[in-house]
Every structure is written in C-alpha cells, then in structure tokens.
Design an enzyme around this catalytic site. Structure first.
Site, PDB file in Angstrom:
ATOM      1  N   THR B 185     -80.569-134.731   6.630  1.00 15.82           N
ATOM      2  CA  THR B 185     -79.828-135.191   7.799  1.00 15.82           C
ATOM      3  C   THR B 185     -80.817-135.433   8.925  1.00 15.82           C
ATOM      4  OG1 THR B 185     -78.203-134.602   9.450  1.00 15.82           O
ATOM      5  CG2 THR B 185     -79.326-132.770   8.391  1.00 15.82           C
ATOM      6  N   LYS B 438     -72.136-133.544  32.518  1.00 15.49           N
ATOM      7  CA  LYS B 438     -71.768-132.558  33.523  1.00 15.49           C
ATOM      8  C   LYS B 438     -71.983-133.173  34.903  1.00 15.49           C
ATOM      9  CE  LYS B 438     -71.496-127.705  34.061  1.00 15.49           C
ATOM     10  NZ  LYS B 438     -71.908-126.377  33.593  1.00 15.49           N
ATOM     11  N   TRP B 443     -66.873-131.385  33.585  1.00 10.31           N
ATOM     12  CA  TRP B 443     -67.306-132.024  32.357  1.00 10.31           C
ATOM     13  C   TRP B 443     -66.567-133.334  32.132  1.00 10.31           C
ATOM     14  CZ3 TRP B 443     -71.412-129.966  29.959  1.00 10.31           C
ATOM     15  CH2 TRP B 443     -71.685-128.602  30.139  1.00 10.31           C
TER      16      TRP B 443
END
Lengths: 545, 545
Positions: B185, B438, B443
């Site tokens: 990955t 942020k 958020w």
C-alpha cells in the site's frame, strides 16, 4: 513465509453481539397456536447475556454441556446464542427419539443443565431417574411446576431465572476450534453417535448459508425454519440469520399443515426450510384450501429426496423448491441444487432434482466396491465420501477412545450413501450402503426394528425393508414368519413394538410368509424383498392405530 | 471440550481445482482493444497446473515470491491460481507506482520471478539494474523480446514456457495460515508497506464477497473487474469468481470510458467494480453516446467516496451503485452499503451514500481524540479502528522487525479514517485524520466539502485540501474540473455551496484544472495537490463575499 493477517478467531459470541447491535429491530417470531409472538434480535441479545449469567451462577463452566429439549422458538434461539458464546456446549436433544436413546444421549453427553419446553417436560421428567448427571432443569414457555423434579435435580423457570441479570456479558476469548454445539445422529445401527461442532465450523457454515450458492439468506429475508433446531442445527439457519439479519418465523410445536399455513399467512416469510413430508402435507392442505404462498422466494428441502412432482407442484404455487443434501455429520450443507445459469426450464429441472452441486468448501469422492475412486461422469457409482471444514472427523467419545472408526476412511467421512456425480459437480444419491429407512427426515434402522420384532416369542424371523410412502418418503415394511397361524396378526405385533418404540417408528405395513428370502450366505435378501413388494407379490396387511 | 470437526484447511488450491472441475465452461474474457478473447475456468485450471510446473522448474519453492506486473487478464487469473496453490506467494505489483517505489517493493518482497505484460515490459526492464534479486522474467501477451533483459535475468515467454507441461499438479498440503499473496500500500507517507494475505484470509474474504451482504456473486453473474488485480486483490473478485462460478470480463489495459463501454456492450456483464473516477468517466461518455447498461444488476464502487449525484445518475441508468469501504490492509471489504430492508427510496438513499454496514466478521470501533471509545450513535466521531480475520495485524518485514507499529493499537488496525457509525452499524467517513481542515478552532471535512462541490451539475470532479491561512490557521482550497470553461467561476460555485453550508465553511480559494492529480490507485493525490499549491503552481482565484 508468514502471513501478516490477524488471528481473527471465528467465535459465535461475535454473532450474538453483531446481530444484537446492527439488527436490533429484526424480528424473531414464534407461533403460539393462534398468532406470532415477536421479539427482536436486540432482545435475544439481551436475554442471551442474562441467560449466560444465570448459567454461570448455576455453575456452568466453559466446556460444560447445556442441553435443550425444545421446539423451535425464541428461547431456543437465546440458547443457541448464550451457551456457545459463554464457552459452554449446546447439546440439542431430538424430541422424537425413544426414551432409551434420550437417556443414552443425556448420559453420554454428560449434560449438566437441560432447558425444556413445558409441553414436553413430563416426557423429560420420566428420563431423570436414569440420568444422574443432570443437576438443573430450566422450564421454558411455562411454569416450573410443569416439570416433576426427582431428587437431586433443581428446577427453574427460564424467565424467572434470568430476570434481573445484567444484559451484557463479557464473553470469553475462545479458540475457534473449541466445541460450540453437539448433536447426536441415530442414523446408524447401535447407539446414537455425537457430532461436536466447533465455533469455526458453525461460523463457516453460516457464511455458506448466506452465500448465493447456499440459501442466500440476507437482510429482508424472513425465514420459516420448520426444520427442528434439535436436528442438525436447523440446517444452520439460526446462526446464518444472526449473521445476515434475516428475520425468523418459528413454528413452536405446531408442525401440521394448517398451523404452518396460518403462520405463513401471518408472517409472510420469504424463505422456508423443511423435509419433504412437511411439504407433502402443506401441498395436500393447499389442495383443499388454496392460499397464496408466493411470498416464499424459495423453499429449501432436504433430509430425503424430493419427489419430482412436488417440485413441479410448488413451482405452480410460485414458491420454488431448492433441493439440498447434507447430514448431521456435515453441519449439514453438503450440496445445493441451484441449476447452472442459462438453461431452459426443463434442462434446469434436470439439475434441480439432483441432491445438488457439491459446495466449494466440501470435497467429495466416490469409492467403488473395489475400493477405487470413481470418476465424476454422472454414471459411475460409489459410496460418497466427503471432507471439509464443517465435516466431522470423528464421533464424540467422552474418554477419547475412537467411536465407530468404520465411518471414516483416511480422513474422509463415509456417508453410507451410494451416489454418482456429474462432471460439473451435481450429486445424485442412488441407494444406501446400509438399509436405513428415512421417514419424515428421521432415520429408522431396519436392523434394530427386525431385532425388536423378532424379540417377540411369537415370531420366528422377520426382515424389514424401506418401502416408498407418499407422505413420509419411506416407511418400514415387515416381512415376518410366525410360529402359530393365529399370530398372523399385524395389530398384535405392532402393539408389542409400541411398548418400546415411539409411535412414528411403528410399522404399518406387514406381510406374513413361510420363509424370508435369503441370499446364498443366509442373509435376508432385502433386494428381493423390495422387488417382490414392488410387484405386489405380498399380501400386505395394514395396521394403524 | 474438543470439537470432532475435521481440520479442513482453507487453501486456495481447492478453489483452483473446484472452479476447473465444476465451472469448466465458465468464461474468463479479456478485451484486446477490439473484442473479447475468451478462455474458460477449465483452461485456467490447466494453465495454472502448467504454470506451477514451469515455476517449479525455475526453482520456485514454497514461500518464494512470484510477482506480477500485469493488467487484468487471463494470464493474471492463472497466476492468482497457480502461485498460491503451489505454496509460493503472489506479489501483485502496482503498475502505476513510481520507478523508485517499484524498485523498492521488488527488493523488499525479494521477488524471484516477475510475470510482466509485454506492454509494460520496457518499464519493468528499466528497474532491473536495481533489483538483483530477480532471477526470471516471464513475458505474457507478447514476445520475450519485449523485455530487454539485463545480465543475470533469464527471460521467458509465458505460453512457450508452459507449453507441454502437465495439466495437473499435486498441490502441496498447506496450512491455511501460510502466506498466499502480498500487496503493498502506498496510502501513507514514506516507503510502501506490504500486507501479506493468508490462504485463510483470501478464502474467508471470497466467501464474504459471495454472501449477499457482500457482492452476492454467484453462477450466472458475469463480472467486469475494472479494479486492478494489482490493487487489493481486485477487491477479492478473482477468488470469489472461482468459488461462485461467476464469469469474468477483464479490461486488460483498456481503462478509458469508450473501451469500457464497448466491452460492456460485448460482454453484457451483470456486475462491475471500479473506483468512482472510472464511473465519472463512463457517465460523461454516456452523456455523449447513450448506451443501455441495465444488464449491470449492480456496480460496486469503493476506493473513495462516491458523490451522491453519481449514485442518482446510475440509478437513472438502471445500473445501481453499491458503495463499499475497505483498504489494502482489510483484504479489502470492511463495509458494504446495502440499505436496511423495507425503506422507501429516499430513506434507503441515505444509507446507500454511507460507506456501508460493518460486515459480520469485521469488528469496528471509534477512538476519539482523548483516546476513549466513542458510541455508535451516527454522530460521535473518532478514528476508525478495525480487526477481523481478513485484517492485517502488521506490515511485512523481511527480518521480522516491526514495521510502522503506529498503525496498530492493541491488536486493532488504525485506519487513519475519521468516521462515525450509526447504531445499526453504518459507517460514514468524515475525513482522513490528516485531511481534516482546522479553521478558527472548528473542523471542516474535506470529503464532505468535495461531495458538495461535485454535486453541482457543472462540476466533473473536485478535490479539497487544507492550506495555511494566517488568520484562521487553515482554510479549504478547492481544485476543480468543470465541464464548460465558462464555469471556471469561483463566485458561482461558492454561491452554490452557500445554499447548504454556513458561511465560515465556504472556501475562498479555488483553482480550475483539466484533471485532479490521482494516486496510483485512482484516489485524489492530496499530498501532490498540497505540494503544488505550496509551490504556487496553481492559478488560484479568490472568491469572497
């Protein structure tokens, strides 16, 4: 080279927690004779935790056997969840075996606790004098007073026992190879033999039930599980339903056509599972009182061969039958008769009437009379042997000794079925190696029956063979030689057997002759008897109650 | 108490033998640019045995790594069968990673043999100077001369190599925990990390793919597997197809909308699987040249979040999208968005746009910023952690040292995804832990913002990343691709968002490009976008009120 994958034990507590959480509102309904009484997987999960706490208080420890003597109902589903999840072993006792066999299995399994339906509590109570290992009996669906407790057995009422217990339980971490459940098969001569399923085998089998090559159970399905939860784990449906979020419709003790059709009308299940004799009865009832049952996307039928006419009849109801094969020893799914894709109806029908395609995790081979492996050519026959992750490799033995090794062959299970298999993996059973009689999904041993008939002082000799029966698939036929012509009285012999056998095992068909045909080595020639019966060569007397 | 069940190892040789035998005529077709070239599972089985013999002759021993550098085609399917079945380990190399990463993974996995498509052989040849561990290169779908071999590497042509080898192979008996395949990955910063699948994990995952809660693959299905076989095992489709008898339609290297639609017209698959960007392209092409794709009973989409508008669009084509979530580390299926039964279309839609319901064998939990486990209430967010029998417990390390332990937490895999989960188990990813924006102490989810921007009919695709802002700390930056150059108008898109979002979430910074940069597996390459932004590579338009 090592894999990096997690250990990931396949343990059944996971299914209890999963179904309780994500399928909290999915229903489990039980017929009470008049209507469906419904709880949810959320409630089943709560009760499983409560039941586990209660059992632990009774002293049930990991590995201990907790037996059920129950119909298909929500209490049974709770036991399916709680007992293995807490590390104990669920022993489902067949409600239809003889008293002698019931006592045998309760002692052999060393059951510590038995959960019993109030309706059958008196029957269980009669066994208790001979089963000193049982410490607790828990009565479900009725009062504790339904069970007349002998000394040494403490009686509890299920709802009262679990009331107030916490609705969560810290399930132990178990090996997936640990015993989860056990079921005895009476498919052979001699004593019943126990199969001990593991968490792993139950889990893998449930996945297969949810695969489209199995039953394809999924959320949105509602499954009428007529096949008893005391018989081969109700073909895996209880765990598969928890895995898939399929709703359950449970018949309780109401297994006759009328109530089954009433609960179908009430619950409108999408899927149903039962042996052929059940569907024979349902079909006969539908002839009298028509009812739309096309809400059933499929009816799964196994346990004995489905007559072709039955498949066509249910096609007519738009509730198509899927035929499958398996054994208690195979968890049970071994093959399922989904036809190959892209065939016209008639060619597909040719596949649907087989016992089905061998499933991917199941290995099968045919062993000929000379011991050699036979080809998969749709023609060559041999005894079917299977192996795989949900096939038993032995029968349970409390002392670790090998029980009936003759049923195993180099790591393969000998099924006792003689079969052929097509090149594309479709199994057809053609005979049995032993002369067992399969009636209504249950086995009768012809040898045991013969011995019992011959135990009467009036009988000289007697052979028993299976003969076809429209309703039950097969029934026993007794060919007897008696001392005194006055004893050519079928009712009298049947009454003699009734002292020992359950009613469903009592033969109705009798004939009296001067001598039973024998083979060259002096054994009963059962092939000849079956052939003469088929030709109508015997003067058959019918004896019924 | 011990179970009596057989050991029953779940090894992939069984799937090779099973599919070859019972699905001998089921087809595996590969697009050659003009038409589908078809072989059968019978032939795949023959070739798998031949290939295993050839590899054994080259010195491949159990545990050795055999890599593939192949598109989705029948040769790749043969390798999926042969390599694990013979006890070696299949390493699927991503064709889209950088040269540096390719060299890294070939060395790290210690590949002994590589099977390469002729079309990408020149690319592989360039790496060989740096990969002294590779002894043999086998060219598929073209002549051996396509590969310019450096000293020390022997080159073979696949068809020539296997010609004349026996078509059966005595597959070794393996532990189901043995390594079967590996995939690296590149989803994280730093070097690629290897996941080593076991026979068991591949087998169990294939069962899940065949379950109706997964993809429900079955005989009669024909699966267009666009998702590369070099990426997360093509989402398990190659093995599930062998288990279920589903036909395969393989795109080869033709992954553009026109050839995909041509092979759909030719093969009429019933099922397809690919990342959203593929379907974005297919949909755009269908706008230009309409084509009936309703032969697709379902389109499985994962890899990144599916825009709501795409689901509605494919509903309009009567080729409904099923959304799923997973990772290379999770084999990959972790959750699938089958909605609960019995909902109306709009309520069902609300479930279909989630990442899906957590699968039965997969355990999931949410860990909040304070390290505490968060409830499944559809609202509380935390980092998603998972565990289960097809989840990796580590990354591959040749010397046994622990690689990147930060990704694991008490036996759970930390996914890096921030998510919430409903009480009935439906997962919604809010963001990557590292992709949250942020701003002013609040958020913003970049994923939600992307979905909203892409829900405008004017937008083809859009990525959102956090960029530094003097006043607010961070602010979102939108990189968008629009259909019409006239729509390169940030104020207009901002106004579109203002209908839904509070003002403080509306992005000020926009850039319009021809294509959003993607990773090797087709996800938005946010690292590259952030880097380009920092370098001033984009023509940023400021839009404010």
């Amino acid at each position: 080279m090592r894999s990096t994958m997690q250990e990931g034990q396949l343990t059944l507590s996971r299914l209890v927690d999963y179904s309780r959480r994500v399928f909290a509102d999915t229903t489990v309904s039980t017929w009470n004779g008049a209507e469906l009484e419904t709880v949810t997987f959320g409630q089943i999960g709560d009760r499983a935790a409560q039941f586990a706490h209660a059992l632990a208080k009774l002293g049930v420890a990991p590995g201990d056997r907790v037996a059920t003597f129950l119909w298909n109902n929500d209490a049974h589903q709770v036991a399916y969840g709680a007992v293995p999840a807490m590390g104990a072993v669920l022993h489902t006792i067949n409600l239809r075996i003889s008293a002698e066999q019931a006592v045998y299995v309760i002692r052999h399994a060393d059951d510590k606790v038995i959960v019993v339906d109030a309706t059958v509590a008196p029957m269980l109570a009669r066994y208790m004098a001979s089963t000193p290992n049982v410490e607790h009996v828990i009565v479900a669906n009725g009062p504790a007073s339904a069970f007349d407790a002998p000394a040494g057995v403490t009686v509890h009422q299920l709802d009262e026992l679990i009331a107030g217990e916490p609705t969560s339980y810290a399930w132990p971490e178990l090996s997936e190879r640990a015993a989860a459940a056990m079921c005895y098969t009476s498919g052979t001569t001699g004593d019943p033999k126990g199969v001990v399923y593991s968490h792993r085998s139950c889990w893998l089998h449930a996945m297969q039930v949810c695969m489209r090559s199995g039953m394809g159970l999924a959320q949105g399905d509602s499954v009428l599980a007529v096949v008893p939860m005391f018989h081969a784990m109700s073909w895996g449906i209880p765990y598969a339903a928890m895995m898939a979020g399929a709703a359950l419709v449970m018949p309780g003790r109401f297994l006759q056509p009328e109530p089954l059709l009433a609960m179908m009308a009430a619950g409108r299940p999408t899927f149903a599972a039962a042996v052929p004799s059940i569907w024979q009865g349902v079909s006969a009832q539908l002839d009298v009182v028509p009812q739309d049952i096309s809400h059933l996307r499929a009816i799964f039928v196994g346990g004995s061969a489905v007559p072709h006419a039955m498949i066509r009849k249910f096609d007519g109801y738009r509730a198509p039958i899927t035929h499958g094969w398996g054994m208690t020893e195979t968890s049970p799914l071994g093959s399922v008769a989904h036809p190959p894709a892209g065939l016209d109806d008639e060619r597909a029908f040719g596949y649907r009437v087989t016992q089905g395609r061998i499933l991917p995790a199941m290995e099968a081979r045919l062993i000929g009379e000379d011991g050699s492996e036979q080809p998969w050519d749709g023609d060559s026959v041999g005894e079917l042997e299977v192996r795989g992750p949900w096939v038993t490799g032995a029968y349970y033995s409390p002392d670790g000794a090998v029980a009936d090794d003759s049923k195993f062959h180099d790591g393969w299970l000998r099924t006792g079925d003689v079969a052929h298999i097509t090149s594309d993996g479709y199994l057809t059973l053609v005979d049995r190696t032993k002369d067992l009689i399969k009636t209504g999904g249950e086995w009768i041993s012809s040898v045991e029956l013969e011995n019992l008939v011959m135990s009467s002082p009036a009988v000289i000799e007697a052979a028993v063979v299976a003969v076809p029966d429209e309703k039950w698939g097969e029934r026993p036929f007794v060919l007897a030689v008696v001392k005194d012509p006055a004893d050519r009285d079928a009712r009298k012999h049947r009454a003699f057997l009734a002292a020992t056998l359950p009613r469903w095992q009592l033969p109705e068909r009798w004939a009296f002759v001067e001598e039973v045909p024998k083979t060259s080595v002096g054994k009963f020639n059962k092939m000849a008897i079956r052939a003469s019966y088929a030709e109508g060569a015997y003067e058959v007397v019918e004896a019924r109650d």
